[in-house]
Design a protein around this motif. Structure first.
Motif, PDB file in Angstrom:
ATOM      1  N   GLY A  49       0.782  -1.281  -0.003  1.00  0.00           N
ATOM      2  CA  GLY A  49       0.003  -0.218   0.069  1.00  0.00           C
ATOM      3  C   GLY A  49       0.879   1.411   0.075  1.00  0.00           C
ATOM      4  O   GLY A  49       1.905   1.322   0.590  1.00  0.00           O
ATOM      5  N   PHE A  50       0.248   2.288  -0.682  1.00  0.00           N
ATOM      6  CA  PHE A  50       1.089   3.623  -0.833  1.00  0.00           C
ATOM      7  C   PHE A  50       1.224   4.077   0.838  1.00  0.00           C
ATOM      8  O   PHE A  50       0.340   4.164   1.459  1.00  0.00           O
ATOM      9  CB  PHE A  50       0.235   4.445  -1.438  1.00  0.00           C
ATOM     10  CG  PHE A  50       0.963   5.835  -1.814  1.00  0.00           C
ATOM     11  CD1 PHE A  50       2.019   6.028  -2.766  1.00  0.00           C
ATOM     12  CD2 PHE A  50       0.449   6.930  -0.907  1.00  0.00           C
ATOM     13  CE1 PHE A  50       2.545   7.188  -2.795  1.00  0.00           C
ATOM     14  CE2 PHE A  50       1.052   8.148  -1.243  1.00  0.00           C
ATOM     15  CZ  PHE A  50       2.174   8.211  -1.928  1.00  0.00           C
ATOM     16  N   GLY A  51       2.496   4.391   1.157  1.00  0.00           N
ATOM     17  CA  GLY A  51       2.671   5.197   2.453  1.00  0.00           C
ATOM     18  C   GLY A  51       2.874   3.912   3.554  1.00  0.00           C
ATOM     19  O   GLY A  51       3.042   4.171   4.844  1.00  0.00           O
ATOM     20  N   LEU A  80      10.975  -4.628   3.548  1.00  0.00           N
ATOM     21  CA  LEU A  80      11.431  -4.263   1.992  1.00  0.00           C
ATOM     22  C   LEU A  80      11.424  -2.944   1.668  1.00  0.00           C
ATOM     23  O   LEU A  80      12.112  -2.141   1.270  1.00  0.00           O
ATOM     24  CB  LEU A  80      10.695  -5.138   1.017  1.00  0.00           C
ATOM     25  CG  LEU A  80      11.218  -4.724  -0.536  1.00  0.00           C
ATOM     26  CD1 LEU A  80      12.670  -5.070  -0.597  1.00  0.00           C
ATOM     27  CD2 LEU A  80      10.348  -5.882  -1.681  1.00  0.00           C
ATOM     28  N   GLY A  81      10.167  -2.124   2.176  1.00  0.00           N
ATOM     29  CA  GLY A  81      10.088  -0.814   1.994  1.00  0.00           C
ATOM     30  C   GLY A  81       8.424  -0.477   1.636  1.00  0.00           C
ATOM     31  O   GLY A  81       7.762  -1.254   1.530  1.00  0.00           O
ATOM     32  N   ASP A  82       8.652   0.737   0.910  1.00  0.00           N
ATOM     33  CA  ASP A  82       7.349   1.465   0.547  1.00  0.00           C
ATOM     34  C   ASP A  82       7.180   1.342  -0.993  1.00  0.00           C
ATOM     35  O   ASP A  82       8.021   2.155  -1.832  1.00  0.00           O
ATOM     36  CB  ASP A  82       7.393   2.856   0.876  1.00  0.00           C
ATOM     37  CG  ASP A  82       5.678   3.618   0.658  1.00  0.00           C
ATOM     38  OD1 ASP A  82       5.046   3.063  -0.085  1.00  0.00           O
ATOM     39  OD2 ASP A  82       5.995   4.776   1.049  1.00  0.00           O
ATOM     40  N   GLN A  83       6.128   0.442  -1.509  1.00  0.00           N
ATOM     41  CA  GLN A  83       5.894   0.126  -2.754  1.00  0.00           C
ATOM     42  C   GLN A  83       7.085  -0.243  -3.715  1.00  0.00           C
ATOM     43  O   GLN A  83       7.800   0.481  -4.365  1.00  0.00           O
ATOM     44  CB  GLN A  83       5.246   1.535  -3.526  1.00  0.00           C
ATOM     45  CG  GLN A  83       3.915   1.934  -2.794  1.00  0.00           C
ATOM     46  CD  GLN A  83       2.999   2.728  -4.002  1.00  0.00           C
ATOM     47  OE1 GLN A  83       3.399   3.678  -4.342  1.00  0.00           O
ATOM     48  NE2 GLN A  83       1.989   1.965  -4.053  1.00  0.00           N
ATOM     49  N   ALA A  84       6.900  -1.671  -4.029  1.00  0.00           N
ATOM     50  CA  ALA A  84       7.937  -2.132  -4.805  1.00  0.00           C
ATOM     51  C   ALA A  84       7.420  -1.964  -6.358  1.00  0.00           C
ATOM     52  O   ALA A  84       6.054  -2.550  -6.381  1.00  0.00           O
ATOM     53  CB  ALA A  84       8.126  -3.778  -4.311  1.00  0.00           C
ATOM     54  N   GLN A  85       8.164  -1.522  -7.137  1.00  0.00           N
ATOM     55  CA  GLN A  85       7.556  -1.327  -8.577  1.00  0.00           C
ATOM     56  C   GLN A  85       7.970  -2.370  -9.302  1.00  0.00           C
ATOM     57  O   GLN A  85       7.221  -2.932 -10.286  1.00  0.00           O
ATOM     58  CB  GLN A  85       8.261   0.016  -8.879  1.00  0.00           C
ATOM     59  CG  GLN A  85       8.202   0.528 -10.427  1.00  0.00           C
ATOM     60  CD  GLN A  85       6.360   0.390 -10.889  1.00  0.00           C
ATOM     61  OE1 GLN A  85       5.771   0.868  -9.989  1.00  0.00           O
ATOM     62  NE2 GLN A  85       6.340   0.094 -11.982  1.00  0.00           N
ATOM     63  N   ASN A 100       9.025   4.280  -3.515  1.00  0.00           N
ATOM     64  CA  ASN A 100       8.632   5.342  -2.733  1.00  0.00           C
ATOM     65  C   ASN A 100       9.674   5.262  -1.501  1.00  0.00           C
ATOM     66  O   ASN A 100       9.737   6.199  -0.439  1.00  0.00           O
ATOM     67  CB  ASN A 100       7.342   4.979  -1.998  1.00  0.00           C
ATOM     68  CG  ASN A 100       6.155   5.626  -3.001  1.00  0.00           C
ATOM     69  OD1 ASN A 100       6.487   6.341  -4.103  1.00  0.00           O
ATOM     70  ND2 ASN A 100       4.834   6.121  -2.536  1.00  0.00           N
ATOM     71  N   SER A 101      10.522   4.304  -1.423  1.00  0.00           N
ATOM     72  CA  SER A 101      11.531   4.243  -0.713  1.00  0.00           C
ATOM     73  C   SER A 101      12.992   4.960  -1.245  1.00  0.00           C
ATOM     74  O   SER A 101      14.068   4.656  -0.582  1.00  0.00           O
ATOM     75  CB  SER A 101      12.062   2.879   0.047  1.00  0.00           C
ATOM     76  OG  SER A 101      10.816   2.623   0.817  1.00  0.00           O
TER      77      SER A 101
END
Length: 365
Positions: A49-51, A80-85, A100-101
């Motif tokens: 999720g975003f954020g 892992l972090g914020d929003q894996a693309q 986002n990270s």
């Protein structure tokens, strides 16, 4: 932020309450967005999720027919972090782009543990990375929305060495011969071009006009590049200002060879993939999945092969399966669904499995 439409939603939602997530060629090997193919299993990238900082990677083991969730956290003891693309495998390493990270995590494919260094040095704390590919053993390319450029990465040091200015919102990219082709999807704005980079000197060779908002690509058996374009939204997002297009680029001449326009001024095509023999493509349009032969001279948008859509699609050539990523409500865990393909048609549903939050890609091992 897998899709540009979701990205636009993120911008709008952020203003209120962040409620939504949004020339002949050298005879070199073609590098596709999923370069390593096998039959032992595959990875599922879960955007998160975003954020929320709940991005993850799941692994499907074909021998046991089971999913192992959150393999990055299991191996490294951290999120892992914020929003894996996106995620890309090259040799013994996996490069996980976490937009986002503002980072690209690097892990060993064996065990999925972080390497040393564990992240690429992008030369900026505000980079907005999207897609990565390795050009060779020494160099990688990374698209970056923040600078509208392709970052050149030294794979030995994991550091950015230079950048190549391209179009707005650079996204997916693929290497064919000595050239890398970059979709300029527009990011938070709009664009309608493919940038062509000469990898011998890391310079922009030319740009090719396509349709508005190119979103996905495929390379066929003849090394033609197919670009699916969603079309440009009106300023008030009430519909499309320009219609979607499927564009064929002859990479021997670096020129458009064919343009097929979609009929609807309100629906955007997306999620272009190609089969294992690289002669049959699949894409989503108007809530359905269609097949498109590479020799066809018109779009067949009447006979769909599957009456549903997904957040992302993949093709597993080892089984001849289409794999759909179902994001569900974009809050809880999503799932993947596999479909058996014969003669370009869906013949059966194989299985479905729960993965992580907002699955947005399948990476074949």
């Amino acid at each position: 932020m897998k899709k540009q439409l979701i990205s636009i939603s993120i911008v709008l939602a952020s203003a209120s309450a962040l409620m939504f997530t949004s020339c002949s060629k050298d005879p070199e090997k073609t590098t596709t967005p999923t370069p390593i193919v096998g039959s032992s299993g595959f990875y599922v990238l879960n955007e998160g999720g975003f954020g929320k900082k709940n991005a993850s990677v799941s692994y499907y083991d074909k021998s046991s027919k089971s999913i192992v969730k959150d393999i990055y956290k299991n191996a490294n003891g951290k999120d892992l972090g914020d929003q894996a693309q996106s995620m890309y495998i090259y040799q013994d390493k996996a490069y996980i782009v976490v937009q986002n990270s503002y980072k690209v995590e690097v892990v060993s494919v064996s065990g999925f543990k972080s390497t040393t260094p564990s992240v690429l040095d992008l030369g900026s704390s505000t980079a907005s990375p999207r897609y990565f590919i390795a050009i060779n053993d020494k160099t990688g390319y990374l698209t970056d929305w923040e600078s509208n450029s392709v970052l050149v990465i030294d794979l030995a040091t994991s550091k950015k060495t230079s950048s190549i200015a391209v179009g707005t919102g650079p996204d997916e990219l693929v290497k064919i011969g000595k050239y890398v082709y970059v979709l300029n999807g527009g990011g938070y704005g709009s664009d309608n071009k493919v940038s062509v980079i000469n990898t011998e000197n890391n310079t922009l060779a030319q740009t090719i006009n396509t349709g508005d908002a190119p979103n996905t690509l495929a390379v066929d058996k003849d090394n033609n590049l197919w670009v699916l374009c969603g079309g440009k939204y009106k300023a008030d997002f009430s519909g499309l200002e320009t219609k979607g297009k499927l564009v064929k680029i002859n990479t021997a001449a670096n020129a458009v060879a064919q343009t097929l326009e979609f009929g609807s001024a309100s629906d955007r095509p997306g999620n272009l993939i190609i089969n294992g023999t690289s002669d049959m493509m699949y894409y989503e349009y108007r809530g359905k999945i269609f097949a498109q032969g590479i020799a066809a001279t018109a779009l067949d948008t009447a006979a769909h092969v599957l009456k549903r859509s997904f957040y992302a699609l993949a093709y597993d050539p080892s089984d001849n399966y289409i794999i759909g990523c179902d994001a569900g409500d974009f809050k809880g865990d999503g799932k993947i669904v596999r479909y058996k393909i014969e003669s370009s048609k869906v013949v059966s549903t194989v299985d479905s499995m729960v993965v992580g939050v907002i699955p947005n890609g399948v990476i074949l091992k």
